[in-house]
Motif scaffolding. Structure first.
Motif, PDB file in Angstrom:
ATOM      1  N   LEU A   8      59.177  44.183  26.454  1.00 20.10           N
ATOM      2  CA  LEU A   8      59.751  43.081  27.224  1.00 20.10           C
ATOM      3  C   LEU A   8      58.705  42.236  27.940  1.00 20.10           C
ATOM      4  CD1 LEU A   8      62.979  44.690  28.739  1.00 20.10           C
ATOM      5  CD2 LEU A   8      62.738  43.290  26.677  1.00 20.10           C
ATOM      6  N   TRP A  11      59.066  40.712  31.634  1.00 20.40           N
ATOM      7  CA  TRP A  11      60.392  41.004  32.165  1.00 20.40           C
ATOM      8  C   TRP A  11      60.679  42.505  32.245  1.00 20.40           C
ATOM      9  CZ3 TRP A  11      59.825  37.105  28.457  1.00 20.40           C
ATOM     10  CH2 TRP A  11      60.149  35.804  28.902  1.00 20.40           C
ATOM     11  N   ASP A  15      65.502  41.831  34.953  1.00 20.70           N
ATOM     12  CA  ASP A  15      65.051  40.436  35.041  1.00 20.70           C
ATOM     13  C   ASP A  15      65.682  39.596  33.937  1.00 20.70           C
ATOM     14  OD1 ASP A  15      63.348  40.990  37.157  1.00 20.70           O
ATOM     15  OD2 ASP A  15      61.624  41.367  35.858  1.00 20.70           O
ATOM     16  N   LEU A  16      65.654  40.135  32.728  1.00 23.08           N
ATOM     17  CA  LEU A  16      66.209  39.419  31.593  1.00 23.08           C
ATOM     18  C   LEU A  16      67.706  39.210  31.775  1.00 23.08           C
ATOM     19  CD1 LEU A  16      65.792  38.144  28.834  1.00 23.08           C
ATOM     20  CD2 LEU A  16      66.021  40.411  27.800  1.00 23.08           C
ATOM     21  N   GLU A  17      68.386  40.240  32.238  1.00 20.54           N
ATOM     22  CA  GLU A  17      69.826  40.143  32.437  1.00 20.54           C
ATOM     23  C   GLU A  17      70.158  39.105  33.506  1.00 20.54           C
ATOM     24  OE1 GLU A  17      73.117  43.451  33.531  1.00 20.54           O
ATOM     25  OE2 GLU A  17      72.205  43.503  31.534  1.00 20.54           O
ATOM     26  N   SER A  19      68.413  36.470  34.280  1.00 16.48           N
ATOM     27  CA  SER A  19      68.163  35.159  33.692  1.00 16.48           C
ATOM     28  C   SER A  19      69.298  34.747  32.765  1.00 16.48           C
ATOM     29  CB  SER A  19      66.832  35.185  32.929  1.00 16.48           C
ATOM     30  OG  SER A  19      66.581  33.945  32.305  1.00 16.48           O
ATOM     31  N   LEU A  64      58.761  40.487  23.477  1.00 15.98           N
ATOM     32  CA  LEU A  64      58.593  39.304  24.318  1.00 15.98           C
ATOM     33  C   LEU A  64      57.173  39.227  24.884  1.00 15.98           C
ATOM     34  CD1 LEU A  64      62.040  39.274  26.179  1.00 15.98           C
ATOM     35  CD2 LEU A  64      61.357  38.063  24.098  1.00 15.98           C
ATOM     36  N   TYR A  75      64.498  34.611  19.659  1.00 14.03           N
ATOM     37  CA  TYR A  75      64.783  35.130  21.001  1.00 14.03           C
ATOM     38  C   TYR A  75      65.500  34.092  21.865  1.00 14.03           C
ATOM     39  CZ  TYR A  75      61.647  38.889  19.575  1.00 14.03           C
ATOM     40  OH  TYR A  75      61.052  39.922  18.899  1.00 14.03           O
ATOM     41  N   MET A  79      69.151  34.646  23.402  1.00 10.66           N
ATOM     42  CA  MET A  79      69.390  34.508  24.846  1.00 10.66           C
ATOM     43  C   MET A  79      70.533  33.540  25.118  1.00 10.66           C
ATOM     44  SD  MET A  79      65.501  34.293  26.360  1.00 10.66           S
ATOM     45  CE  MET A  79      64.391  35.700  26.342  1.00 10.66           C
ATOM     46  N   TYR A  85      71.864  42.285  29.037  1.00  8.40           N
ATOM     47  CA  TYR A  85      70.813  42.842  28.191  1.00  8.40           C
ATOM     48  C   TYR A  85      71.407  43.505  26.948  1.00  8.40           C
ATOM     49  CZ  TYR A  85      66.975  45.705  26.523  1.00  8.40           C
ATOM     50  OH  TYR A  85      66.026  46.300  25.720  1.00  8.40           O
ATOM     51  N   PHE A  88      72.347  40.955  24.568  1.00  9.98           N
ATOM     52  CA  PHE A  88      71.149  40.391  23.946  1.00  9.98           C
ATOM     53  C   PHE A  88      70.734  41.220  22.727  1.00  9.98           C
ATOM     54  CE2 PHE A  88      66.518  40.458  23.500  1.00  9.98           C
ATOM     55  CZ  PHE A  88      66.233  39.108  23.334  1.00  9.98           C
TER      56      PHE A  88
END
Length: 246
Positions: A8, A11, A15-17, A19, A64, A75, A79, A85, A88
């Motif tokens: 990741l 992230w 963090d990804l979730e 965003s 990532l 990606y 997203m 997540y 994703f």
């Protein structure tokens, strides 16, 4: 059971979730694409990050830390369709592979595979953008001039492709592009549809090309002036993200 490899980078999963959830507030699919892709600016260019070929099992790779031009789009589009997540991970299977089946033979190896595999979420608008300046080409994809394959293990196939020649891109063509459009650089080479891909970013009168550059002095995800970038290329293909219920 699908094997996975996850990196990741900058992230955490949280963090990804976060965003992804924030981005769901942006209703326009192109604007959402631009917003999410902004978070990938500066990521290193790295080729051949996917695992699997005609002789070895496919692995579902989430990387990532380093992207090439096509995994960058993979990606971003994944997203755009996700709000968590776990979603994703699930959506990446559907974006990268035909029918969401993780295998080398089902991988979308060509840019124009997206218009075939994702017609509910992505539309080929090249003809509309180019209008009377759009050109049709019939290509036998995946077969080189010497008869060998660009992607061993994948059959060659014919496909009708519409593109806009670079020297025909004027203010009218630009006006019909939308921010967040996916742009493929049309390839004149036999067997390929495009040589490179990225995202159109429109900011006022400025048009940028956001892409994972392999140029030795860059080698990262950057924004460049679109017209300057495309001027010595054969042309462009434009695929437009859309909400599935549109």
């Amino acid at each position: 059971m699908v094997s996975m490899q996850v990196k990741l980078g900058r992230w955490t999963a949280k963090d990804l979730e976060d965003s992804l959830r924030e981005s769901r507030l942006i209703q326009d699919p192109g604007e959402r694409t631009v917003s999410l892709s902004r978070g990938l600016l500066g990521i290193s260019y790295e080729a051949s990050t996917l695992i699997g070929n005609e002789n070895s099992a496919e692995v579902l790779v989430i990387n990532l830390e380093g992207v090439d031009c096509f995994t960058f789009l993979d990606y971003v589009e994944t997203m755009r369709r996700s709000s968590s997540y776990l979603e994703f991970v699930d959506q990446l299977k559907k974006v990268r592979y035909k029918e969401g089946i993780v295998s080398f033979s089902n991988r979308n190896h060509f840019f124009t595979d997206w218009r075939e595999s994702h017609s509910a979420s992505i539309e080929d608008v090249t003809g509309n953008v180019g209008a009377e300046k759009a050109v049709e080409a019939r290509k036998l994809l995946n077969r080189k001039k010497d008869g060998s394959a660009f992607v061993p293990g994948v059959r060659a196939f014919e496909r009708q492709i519409t593109f806009v020649p670079a020297d025909a891109i004027d203010d009218a063509v630009i006006s019909r592009m939308k921010t967040g459009d996916y742009a493929g650089v049309f390839s004149a080479e036999q067997g390929l549809d495009v040589s490179h891909v990225g995202i159109i970013i429109k900011e006022g009168q400025t048009v940028k090309f956001r892409h994972a550059s392999s140029a030795p002095e860059k080698r990262k995800v950057i924004d460049e002036d679109f017209l300057e970038y495309i001027k010595d290329k054969p042309g462009i293909i434009i695929l437009r993200p859309k909400n599935a219920d549109q």
